[in-house]
Design a protein around this motif. Structure first.
Motif, PDB file in Angstrom:
ATOM      1  N   GLY A   1       0.229   0.389  -4.654  1.00  0.00           N
ATOM      2  CA  GLY A   1      -0.738  -0.493  -4.021  1.00  0.00           C
ATOM      3  C   GLY A   1      -0.575  -0.528  -2.511  1.00  0.00           C
ATOM      4  N   SER A   2      -1.283  -1.432  -1.857  1.00  0.00           N
ATOM      5  CA  SER A   2      -1.235  -1.571  -0.408  1.00  0.00           C
ATOM      6  C   SER A   2      -0.401  -2.785  -0.020  1.00  0.00           C
ATOM      7  CB  SER A   2      -2.656  -1.732   0.155  1.00  0.00           C
ATOM      8  OG  SER A   2      -3.457  -0.622  -0.141  1.00  0.00           O
ATOM      9  N   LYS A   3      -0.089  -2.899   1.258  1.00  0.00           N
ATOM     10  CA  LYS A   3       0.575  -4.083   1.781  1.00  0.00           C
ATOM     11  C   LYS A   3      -0.310  -5.289   1.451  1.00  0.00           C
ATOM     12  CE  LYS A   3       2.435  -3.761   5.852  1.00  0.00           C
ATOM     13  NZ  LYS A   3       2.557  -3.688   7.342  1.00  0.00           N
ATOM     14  N   PRO A   4       0.238  -6.348   0.859  1.00  0.00           N
ATOM     15  CA  PRO A   4      -0.587  -7.482   0.400  1.00  0.00           C
ATOM     16  C   PRO A   4      -1.502  -8.052   1.474  1.00  0.00           C
ATOM     17  CG  PRO A   4       1.624  -7.661  -0.492  1.00  0.00           C
ATOM     18  CD  PRO A   4       1.657  -6.502   0.471  1.00  0.00           C
ATOM     19  N   ALA A   5      -0.978  -8.245   2.685  1.00  0.00           N
ATOM     20  CA  ALA A   5      -1.800  -8.840   3.743  1.00  0.00           C
ATOM     21  C   ALA A   5      -2.971  -7.931   4.098  1.00  0.00           C
ATOM     22  CB  ALA A   5      -0.942  -9.103   4.978  1.00  0.00           C
ATOM     23  N   ALA A   6      -2.715  -6.628   4.172  1.00  0.00           N
ATOM     24  CA  ALA A   6      -3.774  -5.678   4.505  1.00  0.00           C
ATOM     25  C   ALA A   6      -4.795  -5.590   3.374  1.00  0.00           C
ATOM     26  CB  ALA A   6      -3.174  -4.307   4.788  1.00  0.00           C
ATOM     27  N   GLN A   7      -4.310  -5.670   2.134  1.00  0.00           N
ATOM     28  CA  GLN A   7      -5.217  -5.609   0.990  1.00  0.00           C
ATOM     29  C   GLN A   7      -6.127  -6.836   0.957  1.00  0.00           C
ATOM     30  OE1 GLN A   7      -5.527  -3.051  -1.515  1.00  0.00           O
ATOM     31  NE2 GLN A   7      -7.394  -4.258  -1.794  1.00  0.00           N
ATOM     32  N   GLU A   8      -5.562  -7.994   1.259  1.00  0.00           N
ATOM     33  CA  GLU A   8      -6.350  -9.227   1.256  1.00  0.00           C
ATOM     34  C   GLU A   8      -7.442  -9.173   2.322  1.00  0.00           C
ATOM     35  OE1 GLU A   8      -5.667 -14.092   1.525  1.00  0.00           O
ATOM     36  OE2 GLU A   8      -3.971 -12.708   1.746  1.00  0.00           O
TER      37      GLU A   8
ATOM     38  N   LEU B   1     -13.819   0.931   9.969  1.00  0.00           N
ATOM     39  CA  LEU B   1     -12.431   0.646   9.628  1.00  0.00           C
ATOM     40  C   LEU B   1     -12.045   1.565   8.469  1.00  0.00           C
ATOM     41  CD1 LEU B   1     -10.195  -1.421  10.522  1.00  0.00           C
ATOM     42  CD2 LEU B   1     -10.834  -2.752   8.493  1.00  0.00           C
ATOM     43  N   TYR B   2     -10.919   2.261   8.606  1.00  0.00           N
ATOM     44  CA  TYR B   2     -10.462   3.202   7.585  1.00  0.00           C
ATOM     45  C   TYR B   2      -9.094   2.774   7.049  1.00  0.00           C
ATOM     46  CZ  TYR B   2     -13.900   6.491   9.586  1.00  0.00           C
ATOM     47  OH  TYR B   2     -15.045   7.097  10.041  1.00  0.00           O
ATOM     48  N   ARG B   3      -8.844   3.146   5.811  1.00  0.00           N
ATOM     49  CA  ARG B   3      -7.499   2.995   5.249  1.00  0.00           C
ATOM     50  C   ARG B   3      -7.281   4.086   4.204  1.00  0.00           C
ATOM     51  NH1 ARG B   3      -6.804  -1.590   0.507  1.00  0.00           N
ATOM     52  NH2 ARG B   3      -8.450  -0.839  -0.887  1.00  0.00           N
ATOM     53  N   GLU B   4      -6.028   4.350   3.913  1.00  0.00           N
ATOM     54  CA  GLU B   4      -5.707   5.281   2.834  1.00  0.00           C
ATOM     55  C   GLU B   4      -5.925   4.566   1.510  1.00  0.00           C
ATOM     56  OE1 GLU B   4      -2.242   8.502   1.597  1.00  0.00           O
ATOM     57  OE2 GLU B   4      -1.790   6.925   3.048  1.00  0.00           O
ATOM     58  N   ARG B   5      -6.545   5.252   0.555  1.00  0.00           N
ATOM     59  CA  ARG B   5      -6.769   4.637  -0.752  1.00  0.00           C
ATOM     60  C   ARG B   5      -5.419   4.272  -1.373  1.00  0.00           C
ATOM     61  NH1 ARG B   5     -11.994   5.072  -2.403  1.00  0.00           N
ATOM     62  NH2 ARG B   5     -13.299   6.584  -1.278  1.00  0.00           N
ATOM     63  N   PRO B   6      -5.300   3.071  -1.950  1.00  0.00           N
ATOM     64  CA  PRO B   6      -4.013   2.612  -2.476  1.00  0.00           C
ATOM     65  C   PRO B   6      -3.464   3.548  -3.554  1.00  0.00           C
ATOM     66  CG  PRO B   6      -5.585   0.806  -2.362  1.00  0.00           C
ATOM     67  CD  PRO B   6      -6.356   2.058  -2.095  1.00  0.00           C
ATOM     68  N   GLY B   7      -2.163   3.802  -3.477  1.00  0.00           N
ATOM     69  CA  GLY B   7      -1.478   4.599  -4.482  1.00  0.00           C
ATOM     70  C   GLY B   7      -0.955   3.719  -5.606  1.00  0.00           C
ATOM     71  N   PRO B   8      -0.060   4.260  -6.415  1.00  0.00           N
ATOM     72  CA  PRO B   8       0.477   3.491  -7.546  1.00  0.00           C
ATOM     73  C   PRO B   8       1.142   2.183  -7.125  1.00  0.00           C
ATOM     74  CG  PRO B   8       1.011   5.822  -7.769  1.00  0.00           C
ATOM     75  CD  PRO B   8       0.435   5.646  -6.396  1.00  0.00           C
TER      76      PRO B   8
END
Length: 314
Positions: free
Chosen positions: A292-299, A283-290
Motif C-alpha cells: 500500500g501507500s503511506k497512510p497520510a498520502a493515501q488519505e 498530480l502523479y503517484r506510483e500505483r500502490p503495491g502490496p
C-alpha cells in the motif's frame, strides 16, 4: 560518479540521439551532453562515437551498458528494501515539484487544501522537471506535481503511475508597465525595433511550450533574445526590472498584475489573447503495491480523487 550519468547513458544507448534523450530526461541538450562527458571523464575513455548518426556506442560504451543497467537495478532494489524499513515520517507527505509550480501554485493549493481537507504535514523538494520526475520514479517522494500539455507529455507509464487533474494554468507574455500603465514592450514587435526577449533555456519544459506557441503564431514575430534561464521566477525578476518581455504562468504574476507592475504584452484578436497557451496541472503517484501507500498520502489522494469525481459530476 552520479547515478544520473548512468541513467543518461542508458537513455542515449536506447534513443541513439542526444536531442531526443535530453527531451526525455527533461534537461537542456547542452546539460545532457555535459553529463555524458562527465561520465566519460570518470571512465577515462570515450563511450559514445560522435562521428556517426544516429549516435552509437564505442566498444567501451557497449561494455559499460549492461554493467550500468545492472548497477541501476541493484541501486533501485536496495532503495526499495531500505524504504521498507522506514518507520518515521509516516505522517509527512513528500512532494516533488518543479520550481515554477513550487513558487506559485503549490503554496496557494496547500492553503486551500488545509481549509477543505484539514491540516497535514508536507515536505517539498523543488527541482527541474526531469529531476522531479526522477524523484517519483526512484521512490523518493509520495507525489509529483507537474504541468501537462499534449505536445509535451511526461514519460510515465500509466500502468505504473496514476494521475489526478488539479486545474489549469495559462502561459502568456508580460512586460513591465510604463507610467501610463501600458507595456514597455509588446508583441509582435517590428523589423527595425525587435522586442527584447527574456527566454527559457533550451530544453526547459515551459520553454518548449513557448517555442511551440511562437512557431504556430499566425503573424511574423520580431524578437531579440537577450537573456535566458530555466526558471520562470528568474524571467519574472528580469521583466520587473524592465529588461524585456517574458512568457510567464498566470499564477506567478497575480500580485504583479494587481499592482500593475507587470501587464499583458500580447495583442488580442476579437477579444481573445493571441499568444497564450493553456496547460494542465497534474498530480502523479506510483500505483500502490502490496504494502500500500503511506497512510497520510493515501488519505490525501482519496480526498482529491473524490473531490475530482464530484466536480466532474456537476
Amino acid at each position: 560518479m552520479e547515478t544520473k550519468w548512468l541513467e543518461d547513458f542508458v537513455s542515449l544507448a536506447e534513443t541513439r540521439s542526444f536531442s531526443r534523450s535530453a527531451q526525455l530526461r527533461h534537461v537542456t541538450q547542452p546539460a545532457f551532453s555535459r553529463r555524458i562527458q562527465a561520465l566519460e571523464a570518470w571512465a577515462g575513455v570515450d563511450l559514445v562515437d560522435r562521428s556517426s548518426y544516429p549516435t552509437r556506442l564505442t566498444p567501451a560504451g557497449q561494455t559499460l551498458l549492461p554493467q550500468a543497467l545492472e548497477v541501476l537495478g541493484h541501486l533501485q532494489a536496495a532503495r526499495n528494501l531500505m524504504r521498507g524499513h522506514q518507520s518515521s515520517g509516516q505522517d509527512m507527505i513528500e512532494f516533488a515539484v518543479p520550481h515554477s509550480l513550487a513558487f506559485t501554485f503549490f503554496p496557494h493549493w496547500v492553503m486551500e487544501l488545509r481549509q477543505r481537507f484539514g491540516a497535514f504535514k508536507s515536505r517539498l523538494v523543488g527541482l527541474n522537471v526531469h529531476d522531479a520526475v526522477m524523484q517519483l520514479t526512484e521512490g523518493s517522494c509520495d507525489l509529483l506535481l507537474a504541468y501537462h500539455h499534449p505536445s509535451q507529455p511526461l514519460q510515465l507509464n500509466p500502468e505504473r503511475y496514476e494521475m489526478l487533474s488539479l486545474g489549469h494554468e495559462t502561459l502568456a507574455p508580460y512586460a513591465k508597465a510604463d507610467a501610463d500603465g501600458q507595456p514597455l514592450f509588446r508583441l509582435p514587435g517590428r523589423t527595425h525595433e525587435p522586442v527584447p526577449y527574456l527566454a527559457y533555456a533550451s530544453g526547459a519544459y515551459l520553454g518548449r511550450l513557448v517555442d511551440l506557441l511562437l512557431k504556430q503564431a499566425g503573424e511574423p514575430l520580431y524578437l531579440d533574445p537577450i537573456y535566458e534561464t530555466d526558471m520562470a521566477e528568474g524571467l519574472k525578476a528580469m521583466a520587473l526590472e524592465g529588461h524585456g518581455l517574458a512568457f510567464l504562468p498566470a499564477s506567478s504574476v497575480k500580485k504583479e498584475l494587481r499592482a500593475r507592475s507587470l501587464v499583458p504584452a500580447g495583442p488580442r484578436h476579437n477579444g481573445v489573447p493571441a499568444f497564450e497557451v493553456t496547460i494542465e496541472v497534474r498530480l502523479y503517484r506510483e500505483r500502490p503495491g502490496p504494502r500500500g501507500s503511506k497512510p497520510a498520502a493515501q488519505e490525501l489522494w482519496n480526498f482529491l480523487q473524490q473531490r475530482g469525481s464530484a466536480a466532474a459530476g456537476r
